[in-house]
Design a protein around this motif. Structure first.
Motif: not given
Lengths: 167, 121
Positions: B44-52, B104-112
């Motif tokens: 059920g995920a709606v917002n998905i972050i691919f973190n490289f 695109l965001y630099p980090s997961v924190d930025d994306a969140v």
């Protein structure tokens, strides 16, 4: 370090996906010796990866018994990269080939097959890229890329004499 | 020869689900990436972050896998975000047009932070 005359490094890698990483590391070492900047080195690494992947996948059918040959020639002006494959899946047309921007919208909408981006990426990252006619002694495909050196600020300073003119 | 990709999944409250990718993003990563994506989607995920991981190797076959994920995400009305890419691969993703479909965001924190604010990159 600036080369005097040309320096040639030749690699033979198995035609197996993954071995293109050896070419990536080798070209990065050569490019650093030519004083290319880090971002340009990343560009060159990506370009050689894509070219080797094409040679492995399409030029030699990913048959690990075959070899892909990578020739890196460095001189004062440029880094010249030649990728040779046996051409078992057919010979690529000589010249620039397909240059169009990938139709990502078509891919996302499932109207176009996924892929076909490698050559476009290469062309965006290097100064020259084309399939060339092999010498009489060679068979198969030969893909050539050229990246010209732009002297760094440090080199510019060292090459400018008292008169302010470049030596 | 290829650095086999390690994929893990974590949930950040009700904001997003993160798929962490460590290793080469090439044709060999297809199964692992698609399995992770299908898993979080069925959850059920709606917002998905691919973190490289910044210095990992990504090639055009890897980008094609991500375009396949974008295709599925559009059908499911999910929001895809990518983080942790080096400046070089941010440039490549822009070059091929992938950034039309994933911010695109630099980090997961930025994306969140952006997802919380409903922003786009």
């Amino acid at each position: 370090m600036r080369p005097q005359g040309s320096r040639v490094v030749e690699l033979k890698i198995p035609s197996e996906l993954g071995y293109e990483k050896i070419a990536r590391e080798a070209v990065a070492t050569v490019a650093r010796r030519l004083n290319f900047g880090e971002e340009k080195i990343e560009d060159i690494k990506t370009a050689i990866s894509e070219a080797c992947t094409n040679a492995i996948r399409y030029g030699s059918g990913a048959d690990a018994r075959m070899k892909v040959v990578v020739v890196l020639t460095a001189d004062d002006e440029k880094l010249d990269i030649l990728i040779k494959d046996p051409g078992v899946s057919g010979i690529a047309p000589i010249g620039g080939g397909e240059t169009g921007i990938p139709d990502i919208k078509g891919m996302v909408e499932e109207k176009k097959r996924l892929g076909g981006m490698g050559l476009y990426i290469i062309r965006m990252l290097v100064d020259e890229a084309e399939f060339i006619q092999p010498n009489d002694d060679d068979e198969g495909n030969q893909f050539r890329m050229v990246i010209y050196r732009i002297p760094s600020d440090e080199e510019n300073k060292s090459e400018v004499g008292d008169s302010g003119r470049r030596k | 020869m290829s650095d086999e990709i390690q994929v893990s999944v974590r949930t950040l409250g009700d904001v997003a689900t993160v798929i962490d990718l460590m290793g080469d993003v090439t044709t060999f990563a297809e199964e692992a990436i698609n399995q992770a994506y299908q898993g979080v989607s069925s959850g059920g995920a709606v917002n998905i972050i691919f973190n490289f991981r910044e210095n990992d190797y990504i090639n055009s076959a890897g980008i094609a896998i991500l375009i396949g994920v974008v295709t599925e995400a559009r059908k499911r009305e999910q929001k895809l975000v990518m983080t942790g890419l080096s400046a070089h691969f941010q440039k490549i993703f822009r070059m091929v047009g992938l950034t039309q479909y994933a911010d695109l965001y630099p980090s997961v924190d930025d994306a969140v932070s952006a997802l919380r604010n409903g922003g786009s990159g």
